[in-house]
Enzyme design. Structure first.
Site, mmCIF file in Angstrom:
data_model
loop_
_atom_site.group_PDB
_atom_site.id
_atom_site.type_symbol
_atom_site.label_atom_id
_atom_site.label_comp_id
_atom_site.label_asym_id
_atom_site.label_seq_id
_atom_site.Cartn_x
_atom_site.Cartn_y
_atom_site.Cartn_z
ATOM 1 N N SER A 188 -0.224 -0.824 -5.120
ATOM 2 C CA SER A 188 -0.056 0.390 -6.321
ATOM 3 C C SER A 188 1.071 -0.009 -7.241
ATOM 4 O O SER A 188 2.212 -0.362 -6.669
ATOM 5 C CB SER A 188 -0.046 1.733 -5.662
ATOM 6 O OG SER A 188 0.131 2.536 -6.771
ATOM 7 N N TYR A 247 3.047 8.461 0.293
ATOM 8 C CA TYR A 247 2.331 7.521 -0.337
ATOM 9 C C TYR A 247 3.213 6.317 -1.118
ATOM 10 O O TYR A 247 3.067 5.166 -0.550
ATOM 11 C CB TYR A 247 1.592 7.857 -1.660
ATOM 12 C CG TYR A 247 0.734 6.894 -2.270
ATOM 13 C CD1 TYR A 247 -0.970 6.645 -1.679
ATOM 14 C CD2 TYR A 247 0.846 6.395 -3.296
ATOM 15 C CE1 TYR A 247 -1.818 5.789 -2.430
ATOM 16 C CE2 TYR A 247 0.096 5.472 -4.046
ATOM 17 C CZ TYR A 247 -1.240 5.070 -3.605
ATOM 18 O OH TYR A 247 -1.979 4.226 -4.144
#
Length: 260
Positions: free
Chosen positions: A142, A155
């Site tokens: 990401s 995350y």
């Protein structure tokens, strides 16, 4: 900025006939797009997802097979068939909370899914890849593997961890014909992101288009969501012969986010 999906054709010329790919989180979103794209290139695809019905639907479409597995369960992960040539570590989930209020078990859960499971899968897949002298380990990281955002401690730290894991795999696998890379998209039009859009709209009392424009795309130069097929096409390229010298890399697909 348009909220409508954009269709993208296959442009990468790659023949994966005789190759087998394992795609985690393959029941929807980026994972589904990757499974279908690799199957279109000739690969036999194992679609792994906690939602076994979704995995079966994609596997049927891809001509592959489905495995319903909770990646947070180490014993279940160890039962996966990892005699594969391509691993796409895609499965992920999100939880948003300040660090001081972040549930410890939820933090651990995200790391089991997004760090420990990829390690366990690749650890068992590498002997097969080494024996064949060819392998591709691709992690859907990401932009948060390169940058941080507040309230996403689990995350962001998981994505940073898997970035390091990918680089180690790249260094160890190079002599065996195995490459390992991360793909780093910003916000992709997936069920996970669409649920975040709805939650943000309700929380801030604004429209969903405004959430996309003013919150999600605030740091990006290109003001639209990424389509799952765009990520899948880059992953197909990383499996092609011209990409054989790309390893240990993190490829931003972020509309200019990390240019800031």
């Amino acid at each position: 900025m348009t909220a409508e999906p954009v269709a993208f054709p296959h442009v990468v010329q790659v023949d994966l006939t005789g190759r087998t790919a394992l795609v985690t989180g393959g029941g929807s979103g980026i994972g589904r797009a990757c499974a279908l794209r690799l199957a279109a290139a000739g690969a036999t695809v194992h679609v792994v997802d906690v939602n076994v019905e979704a995995a079966k639907e994609v596997a049927d479409e891809a001509g592959g097979r489905a495995e319903g597995v909770d990646l947070a369960d180490p014993e279940a992960v160890e039962r996966l068939d990892t005699d594969v040539d391509i691993v796409v570590n895609n499965a992920g989930l999100q939880h948003v909370a300040p660090v001081a209020e972040f549930p410890v078990e939820r933090f651990a859960h995200l790391h089991r899914v997004m760090v420990e499971a990829p390690f366990r899968i690749v650890r068992r897949a590498l002997p097969h890849m080494y024996a064949r002298g060819w392998g591709r380990v691709i992690t859907v990281s990401s932009v948060h593997g390169l940058r941080a955002s507040a309230y996403k401690s689990a995350y962001v730290s998981a994505k940073h961890a898997v970035e390091g894991l990918s680089k180690v795999i790249a260094l160890e696998g190079a002599a065996h014909g195995v490459t390992a890379n991360c793909v780093n998209p910003a916000y992709v039009r997936t069920p996970l992101v669409e649920s975040q859009i709805a939650e943000q709209a309700a929380r801030h009392g604004i429209g969903e288009d405004e959430v996309i424009d003013k919150i999600m795309l605030a740091r990006a130069a290109i003001k639209r969501l990424i389509e799952p097929e765009e990520v899948a096409e880059l992953i197909a390229y990383l499996c092609s012969p011209p990409a054989s010298f790309i390893t240990g890399s993190s490829i931003a697909l972020d509309g200019g986010w990390t240019a800031n």
